[in-house]
Scaffold this active site. Sequence first.
Site, mmCIF file in Angstrom:
data_model
loop_
_atom_site.group_PDB
_atom_site.id
_atom_site.type_symbol
_atom_site.label_atom_id
_atom_site.label_comp_id
_atom_site.label_asym_id
_atom_site.label_seq_id
_atom_site.Cartn_x
_atom_site.Cartn_y
_atom_site.Cartn_z
ATOM 1 N N ILE A 151 0.835 -1.203 0.000
ATOM 2 C CA ILE A 151 0.000 0.000 0.000
ATOM 3 C C ILE A 151 0.872 1.257 0.000
ATOM 4 O O ILE A 151 0.672 2.160 -0.820
ATOM 5 C CB ILE A 151 -0.959 -0.011 1.218
ATOM 6 C CG1 ILE A 151 -1.949 -1.174 1.064
ATOM 7 C CG2 ILE A 151 -1.699 1.310 1.343
ATOM 8 C CD1 ILE A 151 -2.832 -1.434 2.270
ATOM 9 N N ASP A 253 -8.983 5.290 9.891
ATOM 10 C CA ASP A 253 -9.876 4.236 9.386
ATOM 11 C C ASP A 253 -9.854 2.992 10.275
ATOM 12 O O ASP A 253 -10.687 2.111 10.135
ATOM 13 C CB ASP A 253 -9.422 3.863 7.957
ATOM 14 C CG ASP A 253 -10.385 2.910 7.252
ATOM 15 O OD1 ASP A 253 -11.601 3.178 7.280
ATOM 16 O OD2 ASP A 253 -9.917 1.911 6.671
ATOM 17 N N GLU A 258 -12.687 -2.363 17.586
ATOM 18 C CA GLU A 258 -13.699 -1.965 16.609
ATOM 19 C C GLU A 258 -14.995 -2.724 16.862
ATOM 20 O O GLU A 258 -14.960 -3.913 17.221
ATOM 21 C CB GLU A 258 -13.195 -2.245 15.189
ATOM 22 C CG GLU A 258 -11.956 -1.417 14.866
ATOM 23 C CD GLU A 258 -11.405 -1.652 13.457
ATOM 24 O OE1 GLU A 258 -11.934 -2.524 12.731
ATOM 25 O OE2 GLU A 258 -10.433 -0.959 13.084
ATOM 26 N N HIS A 281 -13.222 1.386 9.135
ATOM 27 C CA HIS A 281 -12.367 0.332 8.567
ATOM 28 C C HIS A 281 -12.849 -0.075 7.161
ATOM 29 O O HIS A 281 -13.048 -1.269 6.888
ATOM 30 C CB HIS A 281 -12.309 -0.885 9.491
ATOM 31 C CG HIS A 281 -11.051 -1.689 9.297
ATOM 32 N ND1 HIS A 281 -10.433 -2.371 10.296
ATOM 33 C CD2 HIS A 281 -10.289 -1.916 8.188
ATOM 34 C CE1 HIS A 281 -9.364 -2.989 9.843
ATOM 35 N NE2 HIS A 281 -9.260 -2.729 8.553
ATOM 36 N N GLY A 283 -11.175 1.098 4.351
ATOM 37 C CA GLY A 283 -10.107 1.401 3.390
ATOM 38 C C GLY A 283 -10.076 0.432 2.226
ATOM 39 O O GLY A 283 -9.926 0.818 1.070
HETATM 40 N N1 LIG Z 1 -7.859 0.067 6.237
HETATM 41 C C1 LIG Z 1 -8.073 -1.060 5.594
HETATM 42 O O1 LIG Z 1 -9.183 -1.414 5.259
HETATM 43 C C2 LIG Z 1 -6.899 -1.917 5.230
HETATM 44 C C3 LIG Z 1 -6.952 -2.715 4.094
HETATM 45 C C4 LIG Z 1 -5.822 -3.456 3.731
HETATM 46 C C5 LIG Z 1 -4.697 -3.426 4.529
HETATM 47 N N2 LIG Z 1 -4.688 -2.671 5.659
HETATM 48 C C6 LIG Z 1 -3.495 -2.614 6.525
HETATM 49 O O2 LIG Z 1 -2.529 -1.771 5.894
HETATM 50 C C7 LIG Z 1 -1.221 -2.139 6.343
HETATM 51 C C8 LIG Z 1 -0.274 -2.216 5.163
HETATM 52 O O3 LIG Z 1 -0.704 -3.246 4.276
HETATM 53 P P1 LIG Z 1 0.288 -3.751 3.119
HETATM 54 O O4 LIG Z 1 -0.463 -4.724 2.294
HETATM 55 O O5 LIG Z 1 0.944 -2.595 2.457
HETATM 56 O O6 LIG Z 1 1.356 -4.526 4.014
HETATM 57 P P2 LIG Z 1 2.841 -4.916 3.628
HETATM 58 O O7 LIG Z 1 3.201 -6.037 4.514
HETATM 59 O O8 LIG Z 1 2.990 -5.063 2.162
HETATM 60 O O9 LIG Z 1 3.695 -3.605 4.044
HETATM 61 C C9 LIG Z 1 3.949 -3.240 5.357
HETATM 62 C C10 LIG Z 1 5.316 -2.555 5.356
HETATM 63 O O10 LIG Z 1 5.520 -1.935 6.616
HETATM 64 C C11 LIG Z 1 6.892 -2.111 6.961
HETATM 65 N N3 LIG Z 1 6.992 -1.939 8.405
HETATM 66 C C12 LIG Z 1 6.565 -2.770 9.375
HETATM 67 N N4 LIG Z 1 6.769 -2.219 10.579
HETATM 68 C C13 LIG Z 1 7.326 -1.003 10.359
HETATM 69 C C14 LIG Z 1 7.740 0.045 11.218
HETATM 70 N N5 LIG Z 1 7.616 -0.040 12.547
HETATM 71 N N6 LIG Z 1 8.296 1.141 10.646
HETATM 72 C C15 LIG Z 1 8.427 1.229 9.299
HETATM 73 N N7 LIG Z 1 8.056 0.269 8.441
HETATM 74 C C16 LIG Z 1 7.492 -0.816 8.969
HETATM 75 C C17 LIG Z 1 7.216 -3.494 6.452
HETATM 76 O O11 LIG Z 1 8.611 -3.681 6.302
HETATM 77 C C18 LIG Z 1 6.467 -3.514 5.119
HETATM 78 O O12 LIG Z 1 7.276 -3.020 4.063
HETATM 79 C C19 LIG Z 1 -1.393 -3.463 7.086
HETATM 80 O O13 LIG Z 1 -1.363 -3.214 8.471
HETATM 81 C C20 LIG Z 1 -2.775 -3.933 6.682
HETATM 82 O O14 LIG Z 1 -3.390 -4.720 7.665
HETATM 83 C C21 LIG Z 1 -5.752 -1.896 6.023
#
Ligand SMILES: NC(=O)c1ccc[n+]([C@@H]2O[C@H](COP(=O)([O-])OP(=O)(O)OC[C@H]3O[C@@H](n4cnc5c(N)ncnc54)[C@H](O)[C@@H]3O)[C@@H](O)[C@H]2O)c1
Length: 400
Positions: A151, A253, A258, A281, A283
């Site tokens: 993301i 979000d 929740e 939530h 997103g």
């Molecule tokens: N709001 C929503 O509806 C929704 C939908 C999908 C995903 N999400 C959430 O969004 C987040 C990102 O999803 P994604 O698919 O990009 O995940 P991803 O695993 O591809 O990316 C997460 C990144 O964060 C980095 N990271 C982890 N801890 C860190 C820290 N303390 N400091 C800096 N970098 C750090 C990791 O190295 C990784 O590159 C997840 O938590 C996921 O659950 C939310």
Amino acid sequence: MRALLLENLHPLASSVLEASGFEVETLSSALGEDELVEALEGFDVLGIRSKTEVTARVLEARPELVAIGAFCIGTNQIDLGAATRRGIAAFNAPYSNTRSVVELAIANIIAMARRLTERDKALHAGVWDKSSTGSHEVRGRTLGIVGYGNIGSQLSVVAEMLGMQVYFYDVDDKLALGNARRCSSLEELLDNAETISLHVDGRAGNAGIFGAEQFARMRPRSLFLNLSRGFVVDYDVLRDCIVSGQVAGAAVDVFPSEPKSRGDAFESPLRGLPNVILTPHVGGSTEEAQEDIGRFVSTKLRDYVRDGATSLSVNLPVLTPEHSVHPQRIAHLHENTPGVMAHLNQVLAEHDVNIGGQVLATRGHTGYVVTDADTDSGLSPQAVADLAAVPGTIRLRVID
Ligand SMILES: NC(=O)c1ccc[n+]([C@@H]2O[C@H](COP(=O)([O-])OP(=O)(O)OC[C@H]3O[C@@H](n4cnc5c(N)ncnc54)[C@H](O)[C@@H]3O)[C@@H](O)[C@H]2O)c1
């Protein structure tokens, strides 16, 4: 092959499987443990969303199950350890809603910069509040992305298209896309960017990573977004920063706790604050994402059943063998211990089976080898029995 699809999945989930000869039964609701044990009788593949718990007991009751598709992002609802021990593959859809989250983040950034929600509320209340004070373009502004995964990195690309200057910080060494600038610490990112967006994953170590110290380090009158996980941010501190003006706007979000169902009451220290956009939530919740999840997970299930492909499986060693040109394919899951491969190939040699192709992958304690048997007569029942009896075998599938 028979597939049971629960929780009202997108129709594409059924059509992809049916087009490959699966017999599909669908149910609109989730099932409890006892109901699921009963319902699974006679099915080879199970499709669920997040509300159906696939426990060790369920898997014990239906050991013939070949694969489980989680038609969502998370897989916490499946006992993956138990599934692996029984040689049951599990798949999910890690990327299908990436773009949906990115688009909401962009919408939030522009809405906060233009104070859209305040203008909207005033006009609905009958007040003509026409003013440019406190409204900004996002072009030329700096965006700091924390977590440059699926993301975060896509947000980087779209934000640059709007003329934003992107900085990012990730604990892993990530390739900077476009003109984005990598920061070597969260502090460096906070010093440089005026809009901060969190996209970190849900690892336990991320609990409370954004609190008083980080909000204080943000540039005054910055904007803040969290569309990742609720537990990473101290929302009491965010509230104080909005009230004091240190943070000029926030879009949130995700929350530490929740409500379970639609229509339930929602409590948060962030309720009622100006220029704070709260969303439940959603997103990743778009019709496009649901459609993509339906297609994506069904395709993975089909490819595993048909070809033995485990690409993007969340629990098995990952192999993506080509569609076989040989009459039979042997998919053998085993304990990752010395001698299994030698034993397996010895059995094939003893039964005069020539190996047309063979690929192996391992993951932790599990090994997975796909062997194409170059035999016109097919494997004899005794050869199949001998293969299944190879010490360390978890699961043997012969795919015709
Ligand atoms: N709001 C929503 O509806 C929704 C939908 C999908 C995903 N999400 C959430 O969004 C987040 C990102 O999803 P994604 O698919 O990009 O995940 P991803 O695993 O591809 O990316 C997460 C990144 O964060 C980095 N990271 C982890 N801890 C860190 C820290 N303390 N400091 C800096 N970098 C750090 C990791 O190295 C990784 O590159 C997840 O938590 C996921 O659950 C939310």
